[in-house]
Design a protein around this motif. Structure first.
Motif, PDB file in Angstrom:
ATOM      1  N   LEU A   1      54.479  22.586  48.122  1.00 54.77           N
ATOM      2  CA  LEU A   1      53.597  22.735  49.279  1.00 54.77           C
ATOM      3  C   LEU A   1      54.389  22.797  50.576  1.00 54.77           C
ATOM      4  N   SER A   2      55.511  22.103  50.633  1.00 50.10           N
ATOM      5  CA  SER A   2      56.370  22.190  51.807  1.00 50.10           C
ATOM      6  C   SER A   2      56.942  23.603  51.949  1.00 50.10           C
ATOM      7  N   LEU A   3      57.387  24.186  50.833  1.00 44.08           N
ATOM      8  CA  LEU A   3      57.914  25.549  50.841  1.00 44.08           C
ATOM      9  C   LEU A   3      56.818  26.561  51.160  1.00 44.08           C
ATOM     10  N   ALA A   4      55.583  26.258  50.764  1.00 44.55           N
ATOM     11  CA  ALA A   4      54.460  27.185  50.949  1.00 44.55           C
ATOM     12  C   ALA A   4      54.065  27.349  52.407  1.00 44.55           C
ATOM     13  N   ARG A   5      54.591  26.507  53.285  1.00 43.30           N
ATOM     14  CA  ARG A   5      54.264  26.647  54.707  1.00 43.30           C
ATOM     15  C   ARG A   5      54.898  27.899  55.312  1.00 43.30           C
ATOM     16  N   THR A   6      56.004  28.363  54.717  1.00 37.60           N
ATOM     17  CA  THR A   6      56.696  29.562  55.226  1.00 37.60           C
ATOM     18  C   THR A   6      57.007  30.507  54.067  1.00 37.60           C
ATOM     19  N   PRO A   7      55.977  31.054  53.422  1.00 40.15           N
ATOM     20  CA  PRO A   7      56.195  31.808  52.176  1.00 40.15           C
ATOM     21  C   PRO A   7      57.012  33.085  52.337  1.00 40.15           C
ATOM     22  N   TYR A   8      57.069  33.635  53.552  1.00 46.97           N
ATOM     23  CA  TYR A   8      57.797  34.888  53.746  1.00 46.97           C
ATOM     24  C   TYR A   8      59.171  34.684  54.379  1.00 46.97           C
ATOM     25  N   GLU A   9      59.652  33.452  54.343  1.00 45.59           N
ATOM     26  CA  GLU A   9      61.006  33.171  54.805  1.00 45.59           C
ATOM     27  C   GLU A   9      62.002  33.905  53.901  1.00 45.59           C
ATOM     28  N   THR A  10      63.044  34.472  54.485  1.00 40.70           N
ATOM     29  CA  THR A  10      64.028  35.216  53.689  1.00 40.70           C
ATOM     30  C   THR A  10      65.414  34.598  53.731  1.00 40.70           C
ATOM     31  N   ASP A  11      65.557  33.450  54.369  1.00 44.15           N
ATOM     32  CA  ASP A  11      66.827  32.749  54.418  1.00 44.15           C
ATOM     33  C   ASP A  11      67.303  32.402  53.001  1.00 44.15           C
ATOM     34  N   LYS A  12      68.599  32.524  52.750  1.00 45.57           N
ATOM     35  CA  LYS A  12      69.137  32.278  51.407  1.00 45.57           C
ATOM     36  C   LYS A  12      68.853  30.862  50.931  1.00 45.57           C
ATOM     37  N   ALA A  13      68.976  29.893  51.833  1.00 42.88           N
ATOM     38  CA  ALA A  13      68.736  28.501  51.438  1.00 42.88           C
ATOM     39  C   ALA A  13      67.291  28.312  51.005  1.00 42.88           C
TER      40      ALA A  13
ATOM     41  N   ILE B   1      66.828  29.885  47.511  1.00 38.98           N
ATOM     42  CA  ILE B   1      67.409  29.014  46.485  1.00 38.98           C
ATOM     43  C   ILE B   1      66.477  27.845  46.202  1.00 38.98           C
ATOM     44  N   ASP B   2      65.900  27.267  47.243  1.00 37.82           N
ATOM     45  CA  ASP B   2      64.961  26.152  47.057  1.00 37.82           C
ATOM     46  C   ASP B   2      63.726  26.595  46.276  1.00 37.82           C
ATOM     47  N   VAL B   3      63.199  27.781  46.593  1.00 36.27           N
ATOM     48  CA  VAL B   3      62.032  28.306  45.882  1.00 36.27           C
ATOM     49  C   VAL B   3      62.363  28.510  44.404  1.00 36.27           C
ATOM     50  N   MET B   4      63.486  29.132  44.123  1.00 34.39           N
ATOM     51  CA  MET B   4      63.875  29.384  42.728  1.00 34.39           C
ATOM     52  C   MET B   4      64.118  28.084  41.980  1.00 34.39           C
ATOM     53  N   ASP B   5      64.719  27.123  42.654  1.00 34.60           N
ATOM     54  CA  ASP B   5      64.973  25.836  42.020  1.00 34.60           C
ATOM     55  C   ASP B   5      63.665  25.108  41.704  1.00 34.60           C
TER      56      ASP B   5
ATOM     57  N   LEU C   1      66.403  32.845  36.946  1.00 34.31           N
ATOM     58  CA  LEU C   1      66.451  32.038  38.163  1.00 34.31           C
ATOM     59  C   LEU C   1      67.843  31.467  38.389  1.00 34.31           C
ATOM     60  N   ARG C   2      68.435  30.956  37.333  1.00 38.63           N
ATOM     61  CA  ARG C   2      69.782  30.375  37.465  1.00 38.63           C
ATOM     62  C   ARG C   2      70.815  31.450  37.801  1.00 38.63           C
ATOM     63  N   TRP C   3      70.646  32.630  37.220  1.00 40.27           N
ATOM     64  CA  TRP C   3      71.509  33.775  37.526  1.00 40.27           C
ATOM     65  C   TRP C   3      71.417  34.098  39.018  1.00 40.27           C
ATOM     66  N   GLU C   4      70.167  34.203  39.528  1.00 39.50           N
ATOM     67  CA  GLU C   4      69.955  34.540  40.941  1.00 39.50           C
ATOM     68  C   GLU C   4      70.499  33.446  41.862  1.00 39.50           C
ATOM     69  N   MET C   5      70.240  32.177  41.524  1.00 41.22           N
ATOM     70  CA  MET C   5      70.719  31.085  42.364  1.00 41.22           C
ATOM     71  C   MET C   5      72.245  31.064  42.416  1.00 41.22           C
ATOM     72  N   ALA C   6      72.889  31.307  41.275  1.00 42.70           N
ATOM     73  CA  ALA C   6      74.347  31.327  41.239  1.00 42.70           C
ATOM     74  C   ALA C   6      74.898  32.437  42.126  1.00 42.70           C
ATOM     75  N   LYS C   7      74.255  33.612  42.098  1.00 42.57           N
ATOM     76  CA  LYS C   7      74.695  34.721  42.944  1.00 42.57           C
ATOM     77  C   LYS C   7      74.528  34.380  44.415  1.00 42.57           C
ATOM     78  N   LEU C   8      73.373  33.820  44.783  1.00 40.97           N
ATOM     79  CA  LEU C   8      73.124  33.479  46.182  1.00 40.97           C
ATOM     80  C   LEU C   8      74.089  32.404  46.676  1.00 40.97           C
ATOM     81  N   MET C   9      74.348  31.411  45.834  1.00 43.51           N
ATOM     82  CA  MET C   9      75.266  30.338  46.245  1.00 43.51           C
ATOM     83  C   MET C   9      76.699  30.852  46.352  1.00 43.51           C
ATOM     84  N   LYS C  10      77.065  31.778  45.493  1.00 45.11           N
ATOM     85  CA  LYS C  10      78.400  32.358  45.561  1.00 45.11           C
ATOM     86  C   LYS C  10      78.575  33.161  46.840  1.00 45.11           C
ATOM     87  N   GLU C  11      77.504  33.877  47.249  1.00 45.87           N
ATOM     88  CA  GLU C  11      77.553  34.665  48.480  1.00 45.87           C
ATOM     89  C   GLU C  11      77.734  33.782  49.701  1.00 45.87           C
ATOM     90  N   GLU C  12      77.229  32.529  49.613  1.00 48.10           N
ATOM     91  CA  GLU C  12      77.316  31.617  50.751  1.00 48.10           C
ATOM     92  C   GLU C  12      78.670  30.921  50.857  1.00 48.10           C
TER      93      GLU C  12
END
Length: 378
Positions: A294-306, A309-313, A364-375
């Motif tokens: 519900l905390s994440l749902a307050r900004t559903p169209y956020e595109t920030d990598k962090a 990652i939180d949504v996927m997690d 999801l884990r594949w995507e999170m690993a890619k995003l974290m590697k990019e950061e």
């Protein structure tokens, strides 16, 4: 339902508590008794229509206040009684999201009927979502049509909540005359006589989701059907919302499993106390997950990598908790829960579906690993 009734309907959807009460009532009185039949092949469009009337498919849309918490709550209550119908609710919700976020006047004109459950549409983005991250190849190919739009050909397997006369959102790779890849286009496919639907192999459950393969041969996509062209900026904008909405499916399956444990506490609690993953423990984990979602749902169209990652997690956590809770419910109920018609036995399969439907835990884990590697700094 005629257009005269529409303003009254939309007005009723403005009250979150009323919507959830009505969705809960339909789920409890009509959906729960049909859940086993749906799992084995009944496609419950009549119940989906009633859920639409109750406002179950409206909350997340900008037109209705961008209330993702209401959409998630409705999906939770539906999935609590029937995971198959919870999944179809997600399919229907994201199809509505595509239509609204497209900004295409022709698609916006169709949105009211979709939201009210007078027409039905699904999503065919499993293959494209995996293709755009490098997991598999894009299945559909499009060529620009000199008269406007595109000509699309190819085969997509595993498309749910569709039948003849319905529609779904999908993506095709656009090829130039020399065969080189240009970009991708997203459109609303109307499942008319130009589309061939093929039967899928029988699943172990979730058979009532009306899942088919789609075969297109030079299907003409008109400008009125275009959702996004090019598609990648659009997907980047809606990706968080697309994934986040699935959390309602997971939390509902978990809550249903906890309900099944409580059901046998009066008769089996004296021995079930020695099992791991007791209902209070599972409920605490679920409550924490729901608070996070519900905390994440307050900004559903956020595109920030962090944020992504939180949504996927959170989505992965929901799938893992569904697996744990459904297994615990079966162990708590014992032999009675292993009957083919028993809710715990069905939820085991629903939870496994939550874990493998796109994006699956591994995706999801594949995507999170890619995003974290990019950061990470070079």
């Amino acid at each position: 339902m005629n257009s005269v009734a529409a303003p009254t309907l939309i007005s009723a959807w403005a009250d979150d508590a009323r919507v959830l009460d009505e969705v809960r009532q339909v789920a409890r009185e009509q959906l729960a008794p049909a859940a086993s039949r749906i799992d084995q092949g009944h496609y419950p469009l009549d119940i989906m229509s009633r859920l639409g009337e109750a406002g179950a498919f409206a909350g997340h849309l900008d037109k209705h206040g961008t209330r993702f918490d209401l959409a998630l709550g409705s999906m939770h209550e539906i999935s609590r009684r029937c995971g198959s119908t919870g999944f179809m609710t997600w399919c229907h919700d994201v199809c509505g999201l595509y239509m609204e976020q497209s900004g295409n006047p022709a698609l916006l004109a169709r949105l009211d009927d979709h939201v009210a459950g007078r027409t039905f549409g699904g999503t065919a983005l499993s293959n494209p979502m995996k293709a755009m991250t490098g997991i598999e190849a894009m299945a559909l190919k499009a060529l620009p049509d000199p008269n406007g739009g595109y000509r699309v050909s190819g085969t997509l397997p595993w498309v749910s909540h569709i039948q003849r006369g319905h529609y779904c959102g999908l993506i095709a790779a656009v090829d130039q005359a020399d065969g080189s890849r240009s970009h991708e286009v997203m459109f609303l496919l109307d499942l008319d006589e130009r589309v061939r639907l093929g039967k899928c192999p029988e699943f172990s459950g979730m058979e009532g989701t009306s899942t088919w393969s789609i075969h297109l041969d030079d299907y003409h996509v008109t400008p009125e059907q275009i959702i996004a062209d090019p598609v990648r900026p659009f997907i980047q904008r809606i990706r968080g919302a697309f994934v986040l909405l699935q959390a309602g499916m997971a939390t509902g399956v978990v809550q249903g499993a906890i309900d099944s444990i409580h059901e046998v506490e009066p008769s089996l609690g004296h021995v079930n106390q020695y099992l791991h993953n007791r209902p209070d423990e599972l409920q605490a984990e679920l409550d924490e997950l729901q608070s996070r979602v519900l905390s994440l749902a307050r900004t559903p169209y956020e595109t920030d990598k962090a944020f992504l990652i939180d949504v996927m997690d959170a989505r992965a956590q929901g799938a893992e908790l569904a697996l744990k809770a459904s297994q615990s419910a079966l162990l708590h109920q014992g032999a009675r829960g292993y009957l083919m018609s028993a809710a715990p036995q069905r939820r085991i399969r629903e939870a496994h579906f939550v874990a493998i439907v796109t994006p699956a835990i591994k995706h999801l884990r594949w995507e999170m690993a890619k995003l974290m590697k990019e950061e990470m700094p070079s």
